[in-house]
Write a protein that holds these residues in place. Structure first.
Motif, mmCIF file in Angstrom:
data_model
loop_
_atom_site.group_PDB
_atom_site.id
_atom_site.type_symbol
_atom_site.label_atom_id
_atom_site.label_comp_id
_atom_site.label_asym_id
_atom_site.label_seq_id
_atom_site.Cartn_x
_atom_site.Cartn_y
_atom_site.Cartn_z
ATOM 1 N N ASN A 1 71.795 -33.338 -12.275
ATOM 2 C CA ASN A 1 71.840 -32.893 -13.668
ATOM 3 C C ASN A 1 73.247 -32.819 -14.252
ATOM 4 N N SER A 2 74.279 -32.857 -13.428
ATOM 5 C CA SER A 2 75.640 -32.485 -13.839
ATOM 6 C C SER A 2 76.172 -33.261 -15.039
ATOM 7 N N TYR A 3 76.030 -34.570 -15.055
ATOM 8 C CA TYR A 3 76.573 -35.357 -16.167
ATOM 9 C C TYR A 3 75.916 -34.953 -17.487
ATOM 10 N N PHE A 4 74.601 -34.818 -17.480
ATOM 11 C CA PHE A 4 73.878 -34.509 -18.705
ATOM 12 C C PHE A 4 74.177 -33.098 -19.194
ATOM 13 N N VAL A 5 74.320 -32.162 -18.272
ATOM 14 C CA VAL A 5 74.699 -30.804 -18.642
ATOM 15 C C VAL A 5 76.084 -30.823 -19.285
ATOM 16 N N SER A 6 76.998 -31.639 -18.750
ATOM 17 C CA SER A 6 78.374 -31.692 -19.262
ATOM 18 C C SER A 6 78.455 -32.253 -20.680
ATOM 19 N N ILE A 7 77.471 -33.055 -21.080
ATOM 20 C CA ILE A 7 77.466 -33.601 -22.448
ATOM 21 C C ILE A 7 76.382 -32.934 -23.308
ATOM 22 N N ASP A 8 75.855 -31.822 -22.810
ATOM 23 C CA ASP A 8 74.877 -31.015 -23.545
ATOM 24 C C ASP A 8 73.614 -31.801 -23.902
ATOM 25 N N LYS A 9 73.124 -32.578 -22.937
ATOM 26 C CA LYS A 9 71.881 -33.346 -23.096
ATOM 27 C C LYS A 9 70.884 -32.915 -22.022
ATOM 28 N N THR A 10 69.623 -33.158 -22.270
ATOM 29 C CA THR A 10 68.582 -32.836 -21.301
ATOM 30 C C THR A 10 68.627 -33.842 -20.156
ATOM 31 N N PRO A 11 68.689 -33.381 -18.913
ATOM 32 C CA PRO A 11 68.694 -34.313 -17.770
ATOM 33 C C PRO A 11 67.374 -35.089 -17.680
ATOM 34 N N PRO A 12 67.410 -36.275 -17.080
ATOM 35 C CA PRO A 12 66.186 -37.056 -16.900
ATOM 36 C C PRO A 12 65.216 -36.363 -15.941
ATOM 37 N N PRO A 13 63.950 -36.741 -15.999
ATOM 38 C CA PRO A 13 62.964 -36.182 -15.065
ATOM 39 C C PRO A 13 63.336 -36.481 -13.616
ATOM 40 N N CYS B 1 76.570 -39.355 -8.946
ATOM 41 C CA CYS B 1 75.756 -38.616 -9.913
ATOM 42 C C CYS B 1 75.011 -39.574 -10.834
ATOM 43 N N CYS B 2 73.956 -39.070 -11.410
ATOM 44 C CA CYS B 2 73.114 -39.833 -12.330
ATOM 45 C C CYS B 2 73.827 -39.982 -13.671
ATOM 46 N N LEU B 3 73.808 -41.201 -14.231
ATOM 47 C CA LEU B 3 74.492 -41.462 -15.496
ATOM 48 C C LEU B 3 73.568 -41.916 -16.619
#
Length: 83
Positions: A12-24, A45-47
């Motif tokens: 989840n880290s990348y998406f949390v850092s850009i204030d977006k919902t992480p993928p399922p 990490c997932c991008l």
């Protein structure tokens, strides 16, 4: 080093850092990425979210980008290939 908590936090880290919902995480790609890490082959990490693709043989699939490569999931055979 692996734990389920760390695994989810890293995914989840990348998406949390850009204030977006992480993928399922209830996907074949996530499970393969997690399994790779458990087996000592961390893929980064997932991008991206999963996106639809058509494989060279015409089979339907999805792909997802990670810092350490792209995972392609064949929906017909339920298998992952890392690029």
């Amino acid at each position: 080093m692996f734990s389920n908590e760390l695994c989810i936090a890293v995914f989840n880290s990348y998406f949390v850092s850009i204030d977006k919902t992480p993928p399922p995480r209830d996907t074949g790609i996530f499970n393969d990425w997690r399994g790779q890490w458990i087996n000592g082959n961390y893929k980064g990490c997932c991008l991206s979210a999963e996106y639809p693709i058509t494989l060279p043989d015409g089979d339907p699939g999805v792909a997802q980008n990670f810092a350490g490569g792209t995972c392609v999931w064949n929906k017909k055979t339920n298998t992952a290939t890392w690029l």
